[in-house]
Scaffold this active site. Structure first.
Site, PDB file in Angstrom:
ATOM      1  N   ALA A 152      25.695  13.216   7.593  1.00  0.00           N
ATOM      2  CA  ALA A 152      24.734  12.167   7.259  1.00  0.00           C
ATOM      3  C   ALA A 152      23.596  12.258   8.271  1.00  0.00           C
ATOM      4  O   ALA A 152      23.778  12.755   9.386  1.00  0.00           O
ATOM      5  CB  ALA A 152      25.417  10.814   7.336  1.00  0.00           C
ATOM      6  N   GLY A 180      29.501  14.111   7.103  1.00  0.00           N
ATOM      7  CA  GLY A 180      29.248  13.838   5.685  1.00  0.00           C
ATOM      8  C   GLY A 180      29.140  15.113   4.864  1.00  0.00           C
ATOM      9  O   GLY A 180      29.418  15.099   3.663  1.00  0.00           O
ATOM     10  N   GLU A 229      32.612  15.965   4.114  1.00  0.00           N
ATOM     11  CA  GLU A 229      33.098  14.954   3.156  1.00  0.00           C
ATOM     12  C   GLU A 229      32.521  15.197   1.760  1.00  0.00           C
ATOM     13  O   GLU A 229      33.223  15.045   0.755  1.00  0.00           O
ATOM     14  CB  GLU A 229      32.729  13.556   3.669  1.00  0.00           C
ATOM     15  CG  GLU A 229      33.527  13.191   4.916  1.00  0.00           C
ATOM     16  CD  GLU A 229      32.983  11.978   5.653  1.00  0.00           C
ATOM     17  OE1 GLU A 229      31.751  11.904   5.878  1.00  0.00           O
ATOM     18  OE2 GLU A 229      33.774  11.091   6.010  1.00  0.00           O
ATOM     19  N   GLU A 261      32.068  13.138  13.989  1.00  0.00           N
ATOM     20  CA  GLU A 261      31.496  11.802  14.173  1.00  0.00           C
ATOM     21  C   GLU A 261      31.931  11.154  15.488  1.00  0.00           C
ATOM     22  O   GLU A 261      31.197  10.369  16.078  1.00  0.00           O
ATOM     23  CB  GLU A 261      31.901  10.882  13.004  1.00  0.00           C
ATOM     24  CG  GLU A 261      31.279  11.240  11.665  1.00  0.00           C
ATOM     25  CD  GLU A 261      32.096  12.228  10.839  1.00  0.00           C
ATOM     26  OE1 GLU A 261      32.969  12.927  11.400  1.00  0.00           O
ATOM     27  OE2 GLU A 261      31.844  12.292   9.627  1.00  0.00           O
TER      28      GLU A 261
HETATM   29  N1  CAA Z   1      21.262  14.292  11.217  1.00  0.00           N
HETATM   30  C1  CAA Z   1      19.964  14.425  11.518  1.00  0.00           C
HETATM   31  N2  CAA Z   1      19.425  15.560  12.014  1.00  0.00           N
HETATM   32  C2  CAA Z   1      20.256  16.603  12.215  1.00  0.00           C
HETATM   33  C3  CAA Z   1      21.628  16.531  11.921  1.00  0.00           C
HETATM   34  C4  CAA Z   1      22.134  15.306  11.391  1.00  0.00           C
HETATM   35  N3  CAA Z   1      23.416  15.160  11.047  1.00  0.00           N
HETATM   36  N4  CAA Z   1      22.193  17.711  12.241  1.00  0.00           N
HETATM   37  C5  CAA Z   1      21.215  18.505  12.696  1.00  0.00           C
HETATM   38  N5  CAA Z   1      20.038  17.831  12.693  1.00  0.00           N
HETATM   39  C6  CAA Z   1      18.713  18.322  13.116  1.00  0.00           C
HETATM   40  C7  CAA Z   1      18.598  18.391  14.625  1.00  0.00           C
HETATM   41  O1  CAA Z   1      18.255  17.113  15.154  1.00  0.00           O
HETATM   42  C8  CAA Z   1      17.497  19.406  14.781  1.00  0.00           C
HETATM   43  O2  CAA Z   1      16.265  18.775  14.513  1.00  0.00           O
HETATM   44  P1  CAA Z   1      15.007  19.008  15.531  1.00  0.00           P
HETATM   45  O3  CAA Z   1      14.689  20.467  15.368  1.00  0.00           O
HETATM   46  O4  CAA Z   1      13.962  18.092  14.987  1.00  0.00           O
HETATM   47  O5  CAA Z   1      15.511  18.681  16.878  1.00  0.00           O
HETATM   48  C9  CAA Z   1      17.754  20.375  13.622  1.00  0.00           C
HETATM   49  O6  CAA Z   1      18.569  19.665  12.696  1.00  0.00           O
HETATM   50  C10 CAA Z   1      18.514  21.625  14.041  1.00  0.00           C
HETATM   51  O7  CAA Z   1      19.680  21.212  14.724  1.00  0.00           O
HETATM   52  P2  CAA Z   1      20.094  21.764  16.192  1.00  0.00           P
HETATM   53  O8  CAA Z   1      18.875  22.139  16.971  1.00  0.00           O
HETATM   54  O9  CAA Z   1      21.011  20.778  16.797  1.00  0.00           O
HETATM   55  O10 CAA Z   1      20.855  23.101  15.760  1.00  0.00           O
HETATM   56  P3  CAA Z   1      22.038  23.834  16.536  1.00  0.00           P
HETATM   57  O11 CAA Z   1      22.246  25.113  15.805  1.00  0.00           O
HETATM   58  O12 CAA Z   1      21.787  23.870  17.995  1.00  0.00           O
HETATM   59  O13 CAA Z   1      23.337  22.888  16.337  1.00  0.00           O
HETATM   60  C11 CAA Z   1      24.847  21.533  15.020  1.00  0.00           C
HETATM   61  C12 CAA Z   1      23.862  22.718  15.055  1.00  0.00           C
HETATM   62  C13 CAA Z   1      26.069  21.857  15.873  1.00  0.00           C
HETATM   63  C14 CAA Z   1      25.264  21.342  13.590  1.00  0.00           C
HETATM   64  C15 CAA Z   1      24.149  20.273  15.584  1.00  0.00           C
HETATM   65  O14 CAA Z   1      22.899  20.111  14.920  1.00  0.00           O
HETATM   66  C16 CAA Z   1      24.937  19.013  15.373  1.00  0.00           C
HETATM   67  O15 CAA Z   1      25.866  18.743  16.118  1.00  0.00           O
HETATM   68  N6  CAA Z   1      24.544  18.198  14.361  1.00  0.00           N
HETATM   69  C17 CAA Z   1      25.153  16.897  14.106  1.00  0.00           C
HETATM   70  C18 CAA Z   1      26.502  17.044  13.428  1.00  0.00           C
HETATM   71  C19 CAA Z   1      27.126  15.689  13.248  1.00  0.00           C
HETATM   72  O16 CAA Z   1      27.402  14.968  14.181  1.00  0.00           O
HETATM   73  N7  CAA Z   1      27.371  15.307  11.976  1.00  0.00           N
HETATM   74  C20 CAA Z   1      27.971  14.025  11.630  1.00  0.00           C
HETATM   75  C21 CAA Z   1      26.892  13.036  11.261  1.00  0.00           C
HETATM   76  S1  CAA Z   1      27.492  11.387  11.022  1.00  0.00           S
HETATM   77  C22 CAA Z   1      28.208  11.422   9.497  1.00  0.00           C
HETATM   78  O17 CAA Z   1      28.144  12.385   8.786  1.00  0.00           O
HETATM   79  C23 CAA Z   1      28.887  10.142   9.084  1.00  0.00           C
HETATM   80  C24 CAA Z   1      29.701  10.224   7.842  1.00  0.00           C
HETATM   81  O18 CAA Z   1      30.913  10.233   7.874  1.00  0.00           O
HETATM   82  C25 CAA Z   1      29.048  10.232   6.531  1.00  0.00           C
END
Ligand code: CAA
Length: 257
Positions: free
Chosen positions: A65, A108, A111, A131
């Site tokens: 998400a 998400g 999911e 998460e």
């Molecule tokens: N939401 C918003 N933006 C996101 C995102 C997310 N879930 N995942 C990645 N992005 C964005 C980053 O902020 C970044 O944007 P900027 O260039 O503007 O900074 C861009 O995507 C590229 O990401 P990274 O630079 O972080 O890329 P990376 O290769 O270094 O890392 C990753 C990749 C490990 C997937 C890392 O991006 C990450 O940890 N993302 C979040 C994953 C996460 O926590 N997901 C769970 C979300 S909560 C949820 O989903 C609740 C639910 O149950 C529904």
């Protein structure tokens, strides 16, 4: 209506939906999910569409998400947005959906993938429920679907550590159907979609319903449900056609009724 965050391509018998926010690894914001659900509602009514593929790109199926969209929300904002309620419509979609996953399928994204019926993954796919690392927990079915798919201890491992697992491990755990080299994952999903699109649609629909029923009922209730669906198919022209074609040693021609 043109879409901002998804690309929809109709093929012969099936439709490919590609999530398209590559700059944020296909983070699932509200608008993307609205477009996805609205599209599925249209596809459900379209008799030419017998199967759907849901894909991202090579780098990400979806990284979860959209964290930035949620970061400042209050509990009441989240309650009133009720954004995950929209996801229920994906779960209730009546035609088969195949997830074609490459790269990240996290939170998400994992999911959403688990809401699909089958999963073809590339060797580069990574799955996780991270998460916990941002102070929350799965909110779109992760604790429930993951536990049913891989069992309690492995679900606990993923939800409590937030660790990612690789495609081969996900395959061993029964989370996905097949792993192929990255250059073939979409082609493989298309081959599965074509095969499923060539089957009798009413039987496919009732079979999907019955398999999903197994996840939320007793064995007794599930067997009753299955039997009723099986008997119901004897009201379809396709059942007569399928069994006659078998006896006459010819290929069946499905009418979808
Ligand atoms: N939401 C918003 N933006 C996101 C995102 C997310 N879930 N995942 C990645 N992005 C964005 C980053 O902020 C970044 O944007 P900027 O260039 O503007 O900074 C861009 O995507 C590229 O990401 P990274 O630079 O972080 O890329 P990376 O290769 O270094 O890392 C990753 C990749 C490990 C997937 C890392 O991006 C990450 O940890 N993302 C979040 C994953 C996460 O926590 N997901 C769970 C979300 S909560 C949820 O989903 C609740 C639910 O149950 C529904």
């Amino acid at each position: 209506m043109p879409h901002q965050f998804i690309i929809v391509t109709k093929q012969d018998g099936y439709t490919l939906i590609q999530l398209n926010r590559p700059e944020v690894l296909n983070a699932l914001n509200i608008k993307l999910m609205e477009e996805l659900v609205d599209t599925l509602e249209l596809l459900e009514k379209d008799d030419e569409v017998r199967c759907v593929i849901l894909a991202g790109n090579e780098k990400a199926f979806a990284a979860g998400a959209d964290i930035k969209e949620m970061a400042d929300a209050s509990a009441i904002d989240m309650l009133m947005r009720d954004q995950f309620a929209r996801w229920d419509k994906i779960r209730k979609f009546k035609k088969p959906i195949i997830a074609a996953v490459s790269g990240f399928a996290l939170g998400g994204g994992c999911e959403l993938m688990m809401s699909c019926d089958m999963v073809i993954a590339s060797e580069t796919a990574k799955f996780g429920q991270p998460e916990i690392n941002i102070g929350v927990m799965p909110g779109a079915g992760g604790t429930q679907r993951l536990t049913r798919a891989v069992g309690k201890v492995k679900a606990m491992e993923m939800v409590m550590t937030g660790r990612m697992i690789a495609a081969e491990e996900a395959l061993r755990w029964g989370l996905i159907n097949k792993v192929v080299p990255v250059e073939y994952y979409l082609e493989e999903a298309k081959a599965w979609a074509k095969e499923i699109a060539s089957k009798p649609p009413v039987a496919i629909r009732l079979a999907k319903e019955a398999v999903l029923k197994a996840l939320d009922t007793t064995i007794e209730g599930g067997l009753e449900f299955e039997r009723k669906n099986f008997y119901l198919l004897f009201a379809s022209e396709d059942q007569k056609e399928g069994m006659n074609a078998f006896a006459e040693k010819r290929k069946a021609e499905w009418k979808g009724k």
